[in-house]
Write an enzyme that holds these catalytic residues in place. Structure first.
Site, short mmCIF file in Angstrom:
data_model
loop_
_atom_site.label_atom_id
_atom_site.label_comp_id
_atom_site.label_asym_id
_atom_site.label_seq_id
_atom_site.Cartn_x
_atom_site.Cartn_y
_atom_site.Cartn_z
N LYS A 1 6.90 -16.40 -17.97
CA LYS A 1 6.60 -17.83 -17.91
C LYS A 1 6.66 -18.55 -19.27
O LYS A 1 7.00 -19.72 -19.32
CB LYS A 1 5.21 -18.05 -17.29
N ASP B 1 1.98 -25.58 -11.31
CA ASP B 1 0.63 -25.08 -11.00
C ASP B 1 -0.43 -26.18 -11.06
O ASP B 1 -1.37 -26.20 -10.24
CB ASP B 1 0.23 -23.97 -11.98
P1 NAP Z 1 -4.91 -14.40 -17.54
O1 NAP Z 1 -3.96 -15.26 -18.29
O2 NAP Z 1 -4.95 -12.94 -17.79
O3 NAP Z 1 -6.39 -15.02 -17.83
C1 NAP Z 1 -7.53 -14.48 -17.25
C2 NAP Z 1 -8.80 -15.12 -17.81
O4 NAP Z 1 -9.89 -14.44 -17.18
C3 NAP Z 1 -8.99 -14.92 -19.31
O5 NAP Z 1 -9.79 -15.95 -19.82
C4 NAP Z 1 -9.74 -13.58 -19.37
O6 NAP Z 1 -10.57 -13.44 -20.49
C5 NAP Z 1 -10.62 -13.70 -18.16
N1 NAP Z 1 -10.94 -12.37 -17.66
C6 NAP Z 1 -10.08 -11.44 -17.18
N2 NAP Z 1 -10.75 -10.33 -16.81
C7 NAP Z 1 -12.05 -10.55 -17.07
C8 NAP Z 1 -13.23 -9.78 -16.92
N3 NAP Z 1 -13.20 -8.55 -16.41
N4 NAP Z 1 -14.41 -10.32 -17.29
C9 NAP Z 1 -14.45 -11.56 -17.80
N5 NAP Z 1 -13.36 -12.36 -17.98
C10 NAP Z 1 -12.18 -11.85 -17.61
O7 NAP Z 1 -4.72 -14.56 -15.98
P2 NAP Z 1 -4.20 -15.87 -15.21
O8 NAP Z 1 -2.74 -15.83 -15.08
O9 NAP Z 1 -4.85 -17.04 -15.83
O10 NAP Z 1 -4.77 -15.60 -13.71
C11 NAP Z 1 -6.15 -15.58 -13.48
C12 NAP Z 1 -6.45 -15.62 -11.98
O11 NAP Z 1 -5.94 -16.80 -11.40
C13 NAP Z 1 -5.86 -14.45 -11.18
O12 NAP Z 1 -6.83 -14.05 -10.27
C14 NAP Z 1 -4.70 -15.09 -10.44
O13 NAP Z 1 -4.44 -14.47 -9.20
C15 NAP Z 1 -5.22 -16.48 -10.22
N6 NAP Z 1 -4.11 -17.46 -10.08
C16 NAP Z 1 -4.03 -18.16 -8.91
C17 NAP Z 1 -3.02 -19.08 -8.75
C18 NAP Z 1 -2.90 -19.84 -7.45
O14 NAP Z 1 -1.84 -20.45 -7.22
N7 NAP Z 1 -3.90 -19.87 -6.60
C19 NAP Z 1 -2.10 -19.31 -9.78
C20 NAP Z 1 -2.24 -18.58 -10.98
C21 NAP Z 1 -3.25 -17.66 -11.12
P3 NAP Z 1 -10.07 -12.63 -21.80
O15 NAP Z 1 -9.15 -13.56 -22.49
O16 NAP Z 1 -11.35 -12.36 -22.52
O17 NAP Z 1 -9.38 -11.39 -21.31
#
Ligand code: NAP
Length: 290
Positions: A72, A108
């Site tokens: 991305k 998004d």
């Molecule tokens: P990402 O870039 O990896 O970001 C995840 C965030 O959550 C970061 O701030 C991370 O903190 C935090 N995090 C991850 N694991 C954690 C844990 N065990 N404890 C505390 N904080 C934690 O992921 P993303 O792409 O943003 O996606 C995140 C979620 O959104 C996923 O569940 C995904 O399926 C969902 N999503 C949904 C849609 C939709 O269309 N509905 C679209 C995109 C994403 P750190 O930086 O400290 O690791």
């Protein structure tokens, strides 16, 4: 059944891995419903192959593609033009090929906000708490700022890591970062009209997880939005609903980002409700999916 011919236009999604992508299911259902002569396929593209794959989009005359993890951000310098939302979010999830000119978009933020607005919730003037500061959070923050959210408190496990995100978006709106256990964040939760979870806490295969926030500290009637869509009801949403908060999961956001990509490629509106229905059917295994 769709019949593909020599005139069929091509679309697809590039990612690595790609076999779990839901986009072919969503897009082909909507294309079929609209009676449009397009085919949409999943294309596994290794990170080191991205430049050649983007050239392939041009060489093969694809009308467009979706882009997912891990491409991305890496795709941005390979495109001819980047739309404002994608530039600010720092990620492209949709590419449109207009006469060999590739323009990158991020749908998004629109998907997130359309799903929220459909419930009747208006962000303008509202106080918001956002959990997480990763890729999805950037789209959520931008959507909230664009739609006039008054104040945004980001709650994370590691504030230092989230600080650059907040600093970037502070150009556009009022944003503060907190460790999610600290008093400042508990106060922000008390005032929030909307709580959004953008962390993967509670997602399959760990549906027992949830972000460590005290839902009892939320004000009555505050809206709780979890952008996770597997499971359809996370523990966060279940507990919030038990406390009589209005809740929303991530299915509408997923369908909405797909519908906006569909509009960019075809110029037509996708049937978002159909997209949501096929998504749920697929996730619940009614298509033989796990
Ligand atoms: P990402 O870039 O990896 O970001 C995840 C965030 O959550 C970061 O701030 C991370 O903190 C935090 N995090 C991850 N694991 C954690 C844990 N065990 N404890 C505390 N904080 C934690 O992921 P993303 O792409 O943003 O996606 C995140 C979620 O959104 C996923 O569940 C995904 O399926 C969902 N999503 C949904 C849609 C939709 O269309 N509905 C679209 C995109 C994403 P750190 O930086 O400290 O690791």
């Amino acid at each position: 059944m769709m019949m593909y011919t020599g005139k069929t236009k091509n679309l697809g999604v590039m990612g690595w891995p790609i076999s779990h992508s839901l986009s072919p299911v969503l897009q082909n259902a909507a294309l079929g419903r609209a009676g449009l002569d397009y085919a949409y396929i999943a294309m596994p593209v290794k990170p080191e192959e991205l430049p050649r794959a983007v050239e392939g989009v041009r060489a093969l005359g694809f009308r467009g593609v979706n882009v997912t993890i891990p491409h991305k951000t890496a795709i941005i310098p390979l495109l001819d033009e980047i739309d404002e939302d994608a530039r600010i979010i720092g990620a492209v999830n949709t590419v449109v090929n207009d006469g060999d000119r590739l323009c990158g978009y991020n749908t998004d933020a629109i998907g997130f906000m359309e799903a929220l607005r459909e419930t009747g919730f208006e962000a303008r003037g509202k106080r918001t708490a956002v959990l997480g500061a990763g890729g999805a959070a950037r789209a959520v923050l931008w959507a909230l700022i664009k739609h006039g959210a008054e104040r945004i408190a980001i709650g994370v496990r590691n504030p230092e890591k989230a600080m650059p995100v907040a600093e970037f978006f502070r150009k556009y709106g009022s944003i503060q970062v907190f460790f999610w256990g600290e008093d400042g964040f508990c106060s922000a939760l008390k005032e929030a009209d909307l709580l959004v979870n953008t962390t993967p806490l509670g997602m399959q295969p760990h549906p027992e997880g949830m972000p460590p926030v005290d839902l009892a500290g939320l004000k009555a009637g505050a809206f709780v939005y979890d952008i996770i869509y597997t499971p359809g009801e996370t523990r966060l949403l279940r507990e919030a609903a038990a406390l009589r908060h209005p809740v929303l999961n991530g299915e509408g956001m997923l369908a909405g980002q797909g519908a906006e990509a569909f509009r960019l490629w075809t110029g037509e509106r996708a049937d978002v409700h159909l997209m949501k229905r096929v998504l749920r059917d697929y996730l619940e295994g009614r298509w033989g999916a796990k």
